[in-house]
Design a protein around this motif. Structure first.
Motif, PDB file in Angstrom:
ATOM      1  N   UNK A   1      17.009  11.942   9.636  1.00  0.00           N
ATOM      2  CA  UNK A   1      17.814  12.611  10.653  1.00  0.00           C
ATOM      3  C   UNK A   1      18.345  11.679  11.727  1.00  0.00           C
ATOM      4  N   UNK A   2      18.437  12.219  12.941  1.00  0.00           N
ATOM      5  CA  UNK A   2      19.115  11.525  14.038  1.00  0.00           C
ATOM      6  C   UNK A   2      18.188  10.561  14.775  1.00  0.00           C
TER       7      UNK A   2
ATOM      8  N   UNK B   1      14.774   8.979  20.475  1.00  0.00           N
ATOM      9  CA  UNK B   1      14.320   9.962  19.491  1.00  0.00           C
ATOM     10  C   UNK B   1      14.423   9.328  18.119  1.00  0.00           C
ATOM     11  N   UNK B   2      13.333   9.347  17.376  1.00  0.00           N
ATOM     12  CA  UNK B   2      13.277   8.693  16.065  1.00  0.00           C
ATOM     13  C   UNK B   2      13.140   9.729  14.968  1.00  0.00           C
ATOM     14  N   UNK B   3      14.257  10.327  14.575  1.00  0.00           N
ATOM     15  CA  UNK B   3      14.259  11.292  13.489  1.00  0.00           C
ATOM     16  C   UNK B   3      14.284  12.732  13.962  1.00  0.00           C
ATOM     17  N   UNK B   4      14.661  13.613  13.060  1.00  0.00           N
ATOM     18  CA  UNK B   4      14.804  15.035  13.375  1.00  0.00           C
ATOM     19  C   UNK B   4      16.265  15.442  13.310  1.00  0.00           C
ATOM     20  N   UNK B   5      16.501  16.700  12.933  1.00  0.00           N
ATOM     21  CA  UNK B   5      17.876  17.164  12.738  1.00  0.00           C
ATOM     22  C   UNK B   5      18.399  18.005  13.894  1.00  0.00           C
TER      23      UNK B   5
ATOM     24  N   UNK C   1      17.044  21.865   8.380  1.00  0.00           N
ATOM     25  CA  UNK C   1      15.622  21.597   8.288  1.00  0.00           C
ATOM     26  C   UNK C   1      15.375  20.285   7.544  1.00  0.00           C
ATOM     27  N   UNK C   2      14.244  19.664   7.833  1.00  0.00           N
ATOM     28  CA  UNK C   2      13.854  18.461   7.103  1.00  0.00           C
ATOM     29  C   UNK C   2      13.548  18.834   5.664  1.00  0.00           C
TER      30      UNK C   2
END
Length: 517
Positions: free
Chosen positions: A298-299, A309-313, A318-319
């Motif tokens: 993700x972002x 922020x290291x990851x996540x949408x 959803x992941x």
């Protein structure tokens, strides 16, 4: 205009005066309940060092034979004079930050520190002012926000003690009564520190990777104050933090990546999204060693080059397991806006639907869509899952005494045995006819310190010295640990390795002595 009862709806609430309400001392207690994790808090303090222009920072753990005593963060930034220290330690004071600053709210130093420790001490010196210090404690805050002045002689002594970092200017931040340290049972500090430093190294390497890539020197050191070094103990561990680039693949997992997309965010303008597809089954540290692959898709939001922020949408989707190769770098706009908000700990970005809507509309220079990027990442994952791969035997991980850069490569190349204590390397006194010995109960390779200088160009060397020798010994001896029965054939193998290596060490010594003469 005076307010009249019964008038029409008031768009502005009328007032008749004002008063200044000073914060209650109970507000200070809230500082210790901000939810700062240990690694996040340390990173927040290093942000202050970077804002002060530091290019050298040391995170310093002090311990004795039984306990972990305290934590210090030392930098060579511009430092603070008395007035600057008073301002920095004032609870509730928000200072003005420059456009490129990492600080935001003005509470990080106090909140991050007092969330983890019962006392915060800051000692600093500028090029034009002498060393000075202030100390803030939880009890002092409750006592009408009392801040204590540090004895000037002690402040100068601390600055002098760290003259390897602080030359003309710099700052020392000290935590006492660190709650995580106080939970460690006597005799278990070594194991605690090993795990705590590994987590800290990963966190700092990831969230500050752009600064590390540009030359920031960030070290983690452990000193035993009971050792025999200049009245201050001796260094027993030292790690240079390396950058962990979450986009540092050598070959992309899909042709043509990275790709740049433009997302039209209402109220912000066009926002650049740099999309990446990692190669399937990559073993690189920036992919495998920064956390759960599912969480790290993700972002990746950056603010002034600092990862926040290291990851996540962020509610875009959803992941999903088939998207673990998909990562997107986003540099947050510098201009204040209502679309993006960052929490005080600088580890989570909250977005409004304006962002997710814009991402759905994003296109690159060839009019490819963001959904097509996700499709490419999914295809790379599915094709990678079909490929056959050679299975490598799991190993006991390397530990203290081996350079972190080497340990990272070993982790990239070889799977680890779960639950095994790492193999440490220690120089110690051994018999003259032995180059190394095995301490299988403690998972340690013991090296004959008689030959230490021979492998360090005549110098004593540091904790992670003789990297080639230690690495070769690790590869030779790894399978000698974690065994049940010790066979005669294995002992014979260790014996002849020892004999051959001892001859090599003696030859190395003779060559060095001839060159010295």
């Amino acid at each position: 205009m005076p307010y009249e009862s019964g008038t029409a709806w008031q768009y502005d609430v009328p007032t008749t005066g004002s008063t200044h309400l000073h914060p209650d001392a109970g507000y200070g207690k809230a500082l210790s309940n901000q939810g700062y994790g240990f690694e996040v808090a340390v990173a927040d303090l290093i942000d202050n060092s970077i804002d002060a222009g530091a290019d050298k920072v040391v995170v310093h753990f002090l311990r004795d034979a039984d306990r972990i005593l305290t934590l210090l963060i030392i930098d060579n930034g511009t430092g603070m004079d008395d007035a600057g220290l008073d301002a920095a330690m004032t609870v509730g004071r928000r200072r003005d930050y420059g456009e490129g600053a990492l600080g935001m709210y003005g509470t990080g130093l106090k909140a991050a520190s007092l969330s983890n420790a019962s006392a915060l001490t800051v000692i600093s010196r500028t090029k034009r002012s002498r060393a000075a210090g202030r100390r803030l404690t939880a009890e002092g805050i409750e006592d009408s926000f009392r801040c204590d002045t540090v004895d000037q002689r002690y402040a100068q002594d601390m600055v002098d003690r760290y003259d390897g970092v602080i030359e003309w200017q710099g700052t020392v931040v000290r935590w006492d009564g660190v709650r995580a340290f106080e939970t460690v049972a006597r005799g278990h500090s070594e194991a605690f520190l090993s795990k705590a430093i590994a987590r800290l190294e990963t966190h700092l390497g990831l969230y500050l990777h752009r600064f590390l890539q540009r030359g920031l020197q960030l070290d983690i050191a452990v000193w035993d104050v009971t050792g025999a070094g200049a009245g201050f103990g001796e260094e027993v561990d030292h790690i240079a933090v390396e950058p962990l680039d979450p986009f540092g693949y050598k070959v992309p997992g899909s042709k043509g990546y990275p790709r740049t997309f433009s997302a039209p965010v209402e109220g912000v303008g066009d926002l650049t999204l740099t999309t990446h597809v990692w190669p399937a089954r990559s073993k690189q540290a920036g992919f495998r060693q920064i956390g759960s692959l599912s969480d790290r898709q993700g972002f990746y939001f950056y603010r002034n080059d600092r990862l926040v922020q290291a990851g996540g949408w962020n509610n875009l989707r959803n992941a999903e397991s088939h998207l673990v190769l998909a990562r997107v770098a986003v540099d947050l706009p510098l201009v204040a806006n209502s679309v993006f908000s960052l929490d005080v700990k600088k580890e989570t970005v909250t977005v409004t639907p304006a962002f997710t809507s814009a991402v759905d509309k994003a296109v690159d220079a060839q009019d490819a869509t963001f959904q097509q990027f996700l499709g490419h990442a999914e295809t790379a994952y599915r094709e990678g899952s079909k490929r056959s791969d050679i299975s490598r035997k799991a190993v006991t991980p390397p530990g203290k005494g081996l350079d972190p850069a080497i340990k990272r490569v070993i982790k990239e190349e070889l799977p680890e045995k779960p639950g095994e204590d790492p193999i440490a390397f220690t120089w110690t006194t051994l018999a003259d006819d032995v180059f190394f010995a095995l301490d299988r109960e403690s998972n340690a390779v013991l090296l004959n310190k008689t030959y230490r200088e021979d492998f360090n160009d005549g110098r004593r060397g540091g904790t992670n010295d003789a990297p080639v020798t230690k690495t070769l010994l690790y590869l030779l001896l790894e399978d000698c640990f974690g065994l049940g029965r010790w066979e005669k054939t294995r002992q014979d193998r260790v014996d002849y390795w020892n004999t051959i290596l001892l001859a090599s060490a003696r030859s190395q010594r003779e060559r060095r002595m001839r060159s010295d003469s």
